[in-house]
Write a protein that holds these residues in place. Structure first.
Motif, PDB file in Angstrom:
ATOM      1  N   LEU A  39     -69.224 -45.914  20.855  1.00  0.00           N
ATOM      2  CA  LEU A  39     -70.624 -45.712  21.243  1.00  0.00           C
ATOM      3  C   LEU A  39     -71.634 -46.361  20.294  1.00  0.00           C
ATOM      4  O   LEU A  39     -72.664 -46.852  20.762  1.00  0.00           O
ATOM      5  N   PRO A  40     -71.400 -46.389  18.958  1.00  0.00           N
ATOM      6  CA  PRO A  40     -72.393 -47.056  18.110  1.00  0.00           C
ATOM      7  C   PRO A  40     -72.568 -48.534  18.450  1.00  0.00           C
ATOM      8  O   PRO A  40     -73.624 -49.102  18.182  1.00  0.00           O
ATOM      9  N   GLY A  41     -71.555 -49.166  19.047  1.00  0.00           N
ATOM     10  CA  GLY A  41     -71.658 -50.596  19.331  1.00  0.00           C
ATOM     11  C   GLY A  41     -72.461 -50.921  20.573  1.00  0.00           C
ATOM     12  O   GLY A  41     -72.834 -52.073  20.784  1.00  0.00           O
ATOM     13  N   VAL A  42     -72.726 -49.915  21.404  1.00  0.00           N
ATOM     14  CA  VAL A  42     -73.390 -50.181  22.684  1.00  0.00           C
ATOM     15  C   VAL A  42     -74.781 -50.768  22.466  1.00  0.00           C
ATOM     16  O   VAL A  42     -75.176 -51.705  23.160  1.00  0.00           O
ATOM     17  N   VAL A  94     -63.500 -61.700   8.134  1.00  0.00           N
ATOM     18  CA  VAL A  94     -62.479 -60.778   7.627  1.00  0.00           C
ATOM     19  C   VAL A  94     -63.007 -59.352   7.746  1.00  0.00           C
ATOM     20  O   VAL A  94     -64.205 -59.130   7.744  1.00  0.00           O
ATOM     21  N   PRO A  95     -62.077 -58.405   7.881  1.00  0.00           N
ATOM     22  CA  PRO A  95     -62.531 -57.021   7.928  1.00  0.00           C
ATOM     23  C   PRO A  95     -63.248 -56.657   6.626  1.00  0.00           C
ATOM     24  O   PRO A  95     -62.618 -56.380   5.602  1.00  0.00           O
ATOM     25  N   THR A  96     -64.571 -56.689   6.660  1.00  0.00           N
ATOM     26  CA  THR A  96     -65.397 -56.520   5.471  1.00  0.00           C
ATOM     27  C   THR A  96     -65.062 -55.254   4.696  1.00  0.00           C
ATOM     28  O   THR A  96     -64.869 -55.285   3.479  1.00  0.00           O
ATOM     29  N   SER A 154     -68.491 -58.251  17.334  1.00  0.00           N
ATOM     30  CA  SER A 154     -68.321 -56.797  17.291  1.00  0.00           C
ATOM     31  C   SER A 154     -67.027 -56.384  16.597  1.00  0.00           C
ATOM     32  O   SER A 154     -66.842 -55.208  16.300  1.00  0.00           O
ATOM     33  N   LEU A 155     -66.134 -57.352  16.332  1.00  0.00           N
ATOM     34  CA  LEU A 155     -64.822 -56.980  15.786  1.00  0.00           C
ATOM     35  C   LEU A 155     -64.869 -56.291  14.413  1.00  0.00           C
ATOM     36  O   LEU A 155     -64.271 -55.230  14.248  1.00  0.00           O
ATOM     37  N   PRO A 156     -65.583 -56.849  13.410  1.00  0.00           N
ATOM     38  CA  PRO A 156     -65.574 -56.167  12.103  1.00  0.00           C
ATOM     39  C   PRO A 156     -66.121 -54.747  12.170  1.00  0.00           C
ATOM     40  O   PRO A 156     -65.585 -53.841  11.529  1.00  0.00           O
ATOM     41  N   GLY A 157     -67.165 -54.554  12.969  1.00  0.00           N
ATOM     42  CA  GLY A 157     -67.739 -53.220  13.123  1.00  0.00           C
ATOM     43  C   GLY A 157     -66.726 -52.254  13.717  1.00  0.00           C
ATOM     44  O   GLY A 157     -66.633 -51.096  13.307  1.00  0.00           O
TER      45      GLY A 157
END
Lengths: 317, 324
Positions: free
Chosen positions: A188-191, B142-144, A244-247
């Motif tokens: 939900l935070p990513g929406v 990279v995964p920070t 959005s991947l790292p988040g």
């Protein structure tokens, strides 16, 4: 043009190699130069110098650093990521692959949820812009985005499991309905981010001349919005997947910790804390390569969907 | 928007605000943005004046049954935690930690590193540009959090000895450990703090350096330093600030996440991360909800304010997607 695209992709891939090598050396040094090593953390209270020496010799930790690194790289090219000292000498692959499955499953569900919600929300906000609804909707999702996952991962289970009794909190595998709550909490935070991007994109496309043409030739508003505006506005969303991947990784870390899910993020925290050298290195490399490849794939996909991009990509790469 | 037709501005050009004030004026007009700025200001002021506005020593423990896990009262405004520490004072001091961390990372990472690398990449171009941007690209890929965890974990044990040495041999005394641990997380955040601002600065430089006034200055023989500082930098500044405002919440969040995981600030330093960690899991929340609420709500409002402000600023800079 396709040759330009190939050149672009190859150049980007080539650039990835030195940077990944640099990251691996960096993380390698970071871990080896720490005063603690896996043997300390393995023996703990029962630390005995002689046993420690023998164990260090067994894992090769007593050799010079550059030899250790080269050995690691040599093994890496044979598909051997090393062993996990914390998990009783299981190979790193044996340790992380089941966890990657869990996290990948949750990650895919989360991405579907983030975009499945964010895109309609963004389109709607753009269509009602000018009214109070637009800032209200975006503001609501910005508020959701402001709640740290380690707060919502406490309050949501309290509400939905303890108070309402709708869900159970035990982890029963990625395909069990119990996974719904943690996936919601991490997604939900990513929406808000997707919704904002989609909103801006819809507004931008609405100003294009072909939209005016579509309206001018008397198409129904619905047709104009769905097949002229939204279809074209979806393009930038592809890049948003990569962004959005790292988040999602950060979100999944707290969700895995607080919901007790045996995923990759929790394993990486435990590996870092336990100085499980090879597991940390393996995970960092896996993560980096995955993210870089995902972003390159997204760029290629972008080029295929929108031929205008291909030309500039080939020129500018 | 009201449609009052303004009288044609004849002559009186002196009262027309310069374009750089347009930005401020539009900002003032946005009520939500002003509310966000107000809350952020209160939050930071509370942090700056923490020792004066707090009602108790944030680390003072009251280990009696009556004083532990107290709900909010006139004596302890936010209640007390499991060790009987006054939560109001701890929250205020946590705001101080957040402020200090954001300030240091923004100054060193976003401002010094980000601006320099961005100007360099945009102005010099070529090989330097490619190198800087590719490194940034992969670092942001990279995964920070994982890398930050690794950096923090690796240095913590090593610098423990350094901290003890400083404690015994310098004027820092008991402050040595908190300072060293604080610097470790700053170090962990820096590799990622410059990327966003460098990217923004670079793209702005690329656009501005093609402008005629820059060419003109170049033609009359302005030095590179003067060109960058006097002609390009002022043009970059507004967008740079917008980008900065968008990253403020994230920077503060990094410290909070690390502290939550026990890899952040020293346990003696109050932080929203440790506060929320202490507020515990679902069962603790069921029994003592005040612990999570009093520390969670201020930090949620803080992130929310930065989010709203960032949104409003983007709106002003990108008039095409304007709300009206």
């Amino acid at each position: 043009m396709s040759q330009g695209l190939a050149g672009y992709v190859i150049r980007r891939l080539l650039w990835t190699v030195p940077v990944i090598v640099a990251i691996s050396i960096l993380v390698f040094l970071l871990l080896r130069l720490a005063p603690q090593d896996p043997i300390d953390s393995l023996l703990g209270q029962r630390y005995d110098e002689e046993i420690a020496q023998r164990l260090r010799a067994k894992y090769g930790y007593d050799r010079p650093l550059h030899i250790q690194y080269l050995k690691y790289v040599q093994n890496l090219f044979q598909g051997d990521l090393g062993v996990s000292t914390k998990h009783g000498d299981f190979s790193v692959a044996e340790v992380i692959i089941p966890k990657i499955r869990v996290s990948a499953g949750m990650g895919i569900m989360a991405i579907i949820l983030v975009f499945g919600l964010g895109i309609p929300v963004g389109v709607y906000a753009a269509l009602v812009r000018g009214s109070f609804l637009d800032p209200l909707i975006i503001g609501f999702w910005l508020l959701i985005d402001s709640i740290p996952v380690f707060v919502s991962a406490v309050v949501a289970p309290w509400l939905f499991a303890l108070q309402l009794g709708w869900v159970d909190l035990t982890y029963e595998g990625v395909l069990h309905p119990n996974i719904i709550l943690p996936v919601f909490v991490m997604s939900l935070p990513g929406v808000a981010g997707v919704a904002r991007l989609m909103r801006a994109s819809v507004i931008q496309v609405s100003n294009e001349e072909y939209v005016r043409t579509a309206r001018a030739k008397g198409l129904r508003e619905r047709t104009v919005v769905v097949s002229h505006v939204v279809r074209n506005a979806l393009l930038p969303m592809i890049t948003a997947i990569g962004l959005s991947l790292p988040g999602l990784f950060a979100g999944s870390l707290f969700v895995e910790l607080l919901f007790g899910i045996p995923g990759i993020a929790r394993e990486s925290l435990q590996a870092v804390l336990g100085f499980d050298f090879d597991v940390v290195l393996g995970l960092v490399l896996f993560g980096s390569v995955l993210f870089v490849l995902a972003n390159i794939l997204i760029d290629i996909a972008y080029g295929f969907i929108d031929p205008r991009i291909r030309i500039t990509a080939a020129r500018g790469g | 928007m009201s449609t009052v037709v303004a009288p044609l501005e004849t002559g009186d050009l002196g009262t027309r605000p310069a374009p750089r004030y347009r930005f401020l004026r539009e900002l003032v007009r946005k009520k939500i943005a002003m509310a966000a700025i107000l809350f952020i200001t209160i939050f930071y002021l509370a942090g700056i004046f923490a020792p004066w506005v707090s009602t108790s020593d944030p680390n003072y423990q009251r280990l009696t049954i009556e004083d532990r896990l107290d709900t909010p009262s006139s004596e302890h405004w936010f209640g007390t935690d499991g060790a009987g520490r006054d939560l109001y004072s701890r929250v205020v001091h946590s705001a101080r930690t957040t402020l200090l961390f954001t300030l240091v990372v923004v100054l060193t990472g976003s401002l010094v590193l980000g601006l320099t690398l961005g100007l360099l990449a945009g102005y010099r171009g070529g090989y330097i540009d490619t190198a800087i941007m590719r490194v940034g690209e992969v670092l942001s890929g990279v995964p920070t959090l994982l890398l930050m965890l690794a950096i923090s974990a690796a240095f913590r044990t090593r610098l423990n000895d350094v901290a003890f040495w400083l404690q015994d041999n310098t004027f820092l005394g008991d402050d040595a450990r908190p300072i060293v641990f604080f610097l470790i997380i700053v170090l962990a955040a820096l590799p990622f703090a410059w990327i966003g601002s460098a990217r923004i600065v670079r793209s702005q430089v690329l656009a501005i350096r093609e402008q005629e006034y820059v060419l003109a200055a170049e033609t009359i023989g302005a030095s590179t330093g003067r060109l960058l500082l006097r002609h390009i930098f002022p043009g970059v500044l507004p967008i740079f600030l917008v980008g900065l405002s968008a990253s403020m919440g994230g920077i503060a969040g990094a410290e909070i996440a690390l502290s939550y995981l026990g890899l952040g600030v020293d346990p003696s330093t109050p932080s929203f991360g440790t506060l929320l960690q202490n507020a515990g899991g679902v069962r603790t929340f069921q029994e003592y909800p005040h612990m999570l609420l009093v520390s969670g709500i201020p930090i949620i409002l803080f992130f929310f304010s930065w989010n709203l402000l960032g949104d409003a600023l983007v709106d002003i800079v990108e008039p095409r997607t304007h709300r009206r």
